[in-house]
Design a protein around this motif. Structure first.
Motif, PDB file in Angstrom:
ATOM      1  N   THR A 111     -13.253 -27.432  -5.655  1.00 52.18           N
ATOM      2  CA  THR A 111     -13.894 -27.894  -6.899  1.00 52.18           C
ATOM      3  C   THR A 111     -14.848 -29.064  -6.672  1.00 52.18           C
ATOM      4  O   THR A 111     -15.543 -29.478  -7.593  1.00 52.18           O
ATOM      5  CB  THR A 111     -12.837 -28.308  -7.950  1.00 52.18           C
ATOM      6  OG1 THR A 111     -12.014 -29.348  -7.396  1.00 52.18           O
ATOM      7  CG2 THR A 111     -11.966 -27.138  -8.343  1.00 52.18           C
ATOM      8  N   ARG A 121     -16.185 -32.075  -9.204  1.00 51.33           N
ATOM      9  CA  ARG A 121     -16.085 -31.730 -10.632  1.00 51.33           C
ATOM     10  C   ARG A 121     -14.734 -32.190 -11.169  1.00 51.33           C
ATOM     11  O   ARG A 121     -13.699 -31.913 -10.584  1.00 51.33           O
ATOM     12  CB  ARG A 121     -16.187 -30.222 -10.821  1.00 51.33           C
ATOM     13  CG  ARG A 121     -17.497 -29.601 -10.411  1.00 51.33           C
ATOM     14  CD  ARG A 121     -17.335 -28.076 -10.504  1.00 51.33           C
ATOM     15  NE  ARG A 121     -18.505 -27.380 -10.038  1.00 51.33           N
ATOM     16  CZ  ARG A 121     -18.753 -27.143  -8.753  1.00 51.33           C
ATOM     17  NH1 ARG A 121     -17.919 -27.557  -7.818  1.00 51.33           N
ATOM     18  NH2 ARG A 121     -19.841 -26.487  -8.399  1.00 51.33           N
ATOM     19  N   SER A 138     -11.961 -29.898 -16.566  1.00 53.67           N
ATOM     20  CA  SER A 138     -12.511 -29.911 -17.915  1.00 53.67           C
ATOM     21  C   SER A 138     -11.661 -28.994 -18.781  1.00 53.67           C
ATOM     22  O   SER A 138     -11.720 -27.773 -18.657  1.00 53.67           O
ATOM     23  CB  SER A 138     -13.962 -29.438 -17.857  1.00 53.67           C
ATOM     24  OG  SER A 138     -14.479 -29.391 -19.148  1.00 53.67           O
ATOM     25  N   THR A 150     -15.253 -23.425 -15.104  1.00 55.42           N
ATOM     26  CA  THR A 150     -16.369 -23.989 -14.345  1.00 55.42           C
ATOM     27  C   THR A 150     -16.933 -22.900 -13.444  1.00 55.42           C
ATOM     28  O   THR A 150     -16.186 -22.138 -12.819  1.00 55.42           O
ATOM     29  CB  THR A 150     -15.943 -25.203 -13.499  1.00 55.42           C
ATOM     30  OG1 THR A 150     -14.727 -24.889 -12.831  1.00 55.42           O
ATOM     31  CG2 THR A 150     -15.715 -26.423 -14.356  1.00 55.42           C
TER      32      THR A 150
END
Lengths: 293, 320
Positions: free
Chosen positions: B179, B182, B185, B190
Motif C-alpha cells: 500500500t 497510502r 481510507s 484504493t
C-alpha cells in the motif's frame, strides 16, 4: 431516544427522600405499593400488546422496584451521568417489568408504556439502550448480561470510580455457559463492585429448573467461583434492600432472591404456563383487584 | 497511476504492526485497553502487557465472556481492542458480537487474529474462512481487512477513533508491503494499479497476489486494474460501478468462503446494475480444507497470482 419526564422524576426524588427518612414499616409499605403499581401497569401493557412475559415480570418486580426506588445511584434526568451505578437486566424478556419501573421513576413518560411492542415503539419486546434511557446494554438472548456487567465493573475499577454494577439474572438463564465464564472472571478479579441478583423462581419457559437441568446448590456454585452469596426472600423489600446495600468484602456478591413466578396474581403464581401467556381483560380486572389489596 | 509491484523478497506478519500501533495508541490515550482470551502471545500483546499490565484484561479461554467484557468496557468509556484468534472470536462469540457489540452500538474493536487459513495444518477447526460471511450479515458492524503492515497500522489508528463497532482482520500469513504511503481510507477502495480491461477486487493476503497477476497479465496484453477493498462492509459501491463502466469484467479474490464475503458483496452490486459485467469469484467454495500449509492451501483453492491472472485473462478474452 425517549426523554425524561421531569414531573415523574421529581416524584421519584421525593419518594427516595421519604424512603431514606422513613422507618422500616413505612419503607416496606412504600416499596410494596410501588411494586404493585408497576405490576398493574405491566399487566395492562401485556394485555394491550397481546404479548409479553408476565410470569417473570411479576417475579422480578420487587427486585427492580427496590433497586430503582431505594438503592441505585442514578438520575432519571441524567441517564448518562458518568458515575451512575450501572443496572443490567440480563433476563431481557422481562422488559415489560423494566419499562414499568423506568417510567415510574421518570426516565421517560408513563404514557409511552401504551406503545409497548407496537409498530416502531421504542419499547421493543426486549430492551434497547439506543432507544430507552436507563437501559445500559441490549439484552434478550440469555447469558449476555453478566459478561457485559463484568466489563462494566472492570471499567469502574480502572477509572477508580465508586460506581456499583447490578445485574439481574434469571435462574433458568444460568444454564447458559457464558454466565459461568463471567462468574469465573469476576471471582478471579475480585470484583467487589459487582452484584448479581438471581431471580430464583425455579421455573423456566417449559418446566421447573430442577426438572430441566439442575441448578442447585446454586449458592455453593457461586461460592466455588469466588463469590460471596446472600440468600433472601425476593419479595421482601427490606431484605432485598439490605442485601443490595450490605457492606462488601473483596469479592463479587451474588444475591439469590427466592421468588415466585407470577407473584401477586393468585392464578398465575408458580404456574409454568404463565411464562408468556397473555391475560384476558377479565383476568386483568381480577389481578388488579388482588394487587390493590 | 504508478504500479507498485509486489516484491516477494520481503514479507511481513501484520500482527507485529498491529501490536506496535496499539501500544503507541495506548501511550497516547489511556482509554485504550486490550481484552484477550489467553492469547497474549498469539495476539502479540506481550509488549502491551509489559507496559500496561492493568489495561490488558485476559479473561482466559472464554470468548463469549471476552466479547461481553469488551462491550461493558466500551459502554463505560473505554476503547477496547478485543483480540483472539479469528475462528474462535467470531465463531464462538457470534451472538455476543451481534447483540452486545453491534446491536448495542458498543464501540468495540474486534480483532480477528490469524484469520483465513493462517493456521494451515491445524485444520478447518482453526481456519476462519467463514468470518467475512458471518460478520457482513450483521447490521452496524464495520468489517475491515488490511492488506499489509502499513495499512494494518493505519486501520488500527482509525478504529481507535471510530467510536463504533469494528471488526479488524489481522493477518498472520506473511505478505509483502503493497500500500506504500497510502493511509487506510475507511469505506473506500484504493486503486493500486489502473487498468482498462478487467478489474481485480482483492482483500488482505490476496492484494499482493492480485498485483502480481496484473503485472503478468500486462505482459500478455491484458490491462488489469487492482482495487484493494480493505473495507468489506460497508462496501465502496461506487468503485465497483466505476469498474463496471471502465473495465469489462470483475474478478474478486479473498482468503474466505465465497458464500457471503467480498465476492458476494461485489456481486450484489453488479447484478443490481442495468448492465452487469461478467464476474469470477475466487475464494473457497463451501469446502473444508485438506491438510497442508497456508501456502499449499492457497494453491489448492486456486488463490495464487497465477490463478488470478488466468481468471482475469479469461474474462478479458471471453468478452473480446
Amino acid at each position: 431516544m425517549l426523554v425524561a419526564d421531569p414531573g415523574t422524576a421529581a416524584d421519584w426524588r421525593r419518594f427516595r427522600q421519604e424512603f431514606t427518612d422513613a422507618g422500616p414499616e413505612r419503607r416496606r409499605e412504600m416499596l410494596r405499593e410501588r411494586a404493585n403499581q408497576s405490576r398493574t401497569a405491566d399487566l395492562h401493557m401485556i394485555g394491550r400488546a397481546g404479548l409479553g412475559h408476565v410470569g417473570g415480570d411479576m417475579s422480578v418486580l420487587d427486585i427492580l422496584t427496590t433497586l430503582f426506588f431505594s438503592v441505585l445511584r442514578v438520575d432519571p434526568e441524567k441517564p448518562e451521568w458518568d458515575d451512575r451505578d450501572r443496572f443490567v437486566l440480563s433476563k431481557g424478556h422481562t422488559a415489560g417489568a423494566l419499562y414499568a419501573t423506568l417510567a415510574a421513576a421518570g426516565f421517560f413518560p408513563e404514557a409511552e408504556l401504551q406503545t409497548f411492542a407496537g409498530p416502531l415503539s421504542a419499547l421493543n419486546g426486549h430492551p434497547n439502550r439506543v432507544k430507552v434511557p436507563g437501559v445500559e446494554t441490549n439484552t434478550g438472548p440469555l447469558g449476555h448480561g453478566l459478561p457485559v456487567s463484568v466489563g462494566m465493573a472492570v471499567a469502574a475499577r480502572l477509572s477508580s470510580s465508586s460506581r456499583h454494577v447490578y445485574v439481574v439474572l434469571g435462574d433458568g438463564e444460568l444454564q447458559e455457559g457464558s454466565n459461568w465464564e463471567a462468574a469465573m472472571t469476576a471471582g478471579h478479579r475480585r470484583l467487589s463492585n459487582l452484584t448479581a441478583v438471581v431471580d430464583r423462581n425455579r421455573l423456566q419457559q417449559g418446566a421447573r429448573t430442577e426438572e430441566t437441568n439442575t441448578l442447585d446448590p446454586l449458592d455453593d456454585k457461586f461460592r466455588a467461583f469466588g463469590w460471596d452469596v446472600l440468600e433472601v426472600d425476593g419479595h421482601d423489600h427490606l431484605a432485598l434492600h439490605e442485601a443490595f446495600t450490605a457492606p462488601r468484602g473483596d469479592r463479587p456478591t451474588c444475591v439469590i432472591a427466592n421468588t415466585v413466578k407470577g407473584r401477586g396474581v393468585s392464578f398465575m403464581e408458580d404456574r409454568v404456563e404463565w411464562h408468556h401467556k397473555v391475560p384476558s381483560a377479565e383476568q386483568i380486572v381480577t389481578a388488579e383487584a388482588e394487587l390493590a389489596r | 497511476m504508478s504500479a507498485p509491484v509486489a516484491s516477494a523478497s520481503e514479507t511481513f506478519d501484520c500482527r507485529v504492526a498491529f501490536a506496535q500501533e496499539l501500544s503507541e495508541l495506548a501511550r497516547e490515550d489511556e482509554r485504550i485497553v486490550a481484552v484477550c482470551n489467553d492469547s497474549v502471545g498469539s495476539s502479540n500483546l506481550v509488549q502491551f502487557q509489559k507496559e500496561f499490565p492493568d489495561r490488558l484484561i485476559n479473561v482466559g479461554i472464554a470468548e463469549q465472556d471476552m466479547v461481553g467484557v469488551g462491550a461493558g468496557l466500551a459502554l463505560s468509556g473505554y476503547v477496547p481492542f478485543v483480540c483472539g484468534a479469528s475462528p474462535f472470536l467470531t465463531g464462538r462469540a457470534l451472538e455476543q458480537i451481534k447483540a452486545d457489540v453491534a446491536y448495542s452500538q458498543s464501540p468495540v474493536v474486534l480483532c480477528g487474529m490469524s484469520p483465513g487459513m493462517a493456521y494451515g495444518e491445524l485444520g478447518p477447526t482453526h481456519h476462519s474462512i467463514e468470518d467475512l460471511s458471518w460478520l457482513r450479515a450483521i447490521a452496524g458492524l464495520d468489517v475491515v481487512v488490511p492488506a499489509d503492515p502499513a495499512e494494518t497500522r493505519s486501520a488500527v489508528r482509525w478504529a481507535a477513533g471510530a467510536a463504533r463497532p469494528v471488526f479488524l482482520r489481522v493477518g498472520r500469513f506473511k505478505v509483502p508491503a503493497v500500500t506504500g504511503d497510502r493511509e487506510f481510507s475507511f469505506g473506500a477502495a484504493t486503486t493500486l494499479r489502473d487498468g482498462t480491461d478487467v478489474t481485480v477486487v482483492a482483500a488482505g493476503t490476496m492484494v499482493s497476489r492480485a498485483l502480481e497477476a496484473a503485472e503478468e497479465a500486462a505482459e500478455q496484453g491484458v490491462s488489469v486494474r487492482v482495487l484493494n477493498m480493505s473495507t468489506i462492509a460497508p462496501l465502496d459501491e461506487d468503485a465497483i460501478r466505476r469498474a463496471m463502466t471502465e473495465t469489462r469484467g470483475i474478478v474478486t479474490a479473498e482468503e474466505a468462503t465465497t458464500t457471503g464475503g467480498l465476492g458476494a458483496a461485489v456481486a450484489a452490486v453488479v447484478v443490481t446494475e442495468r448492465a452487469p459485467v461478467p464476474m469470477r469469484m475466487l475464494g473457497i467454495h463451501r469446502e473444508f480444507a485438506p491438510t497442508g500449509t497456508t501456502a499449499f492451501l492457497l494453491e489448492h483453492f486456486g488463490l495464487t497470482a497465477g490463478d488470478i491472472r488466468q481468471a482475469a485473462i479469461g474474462l478479458a478474452r471471453a468478452d473480446a
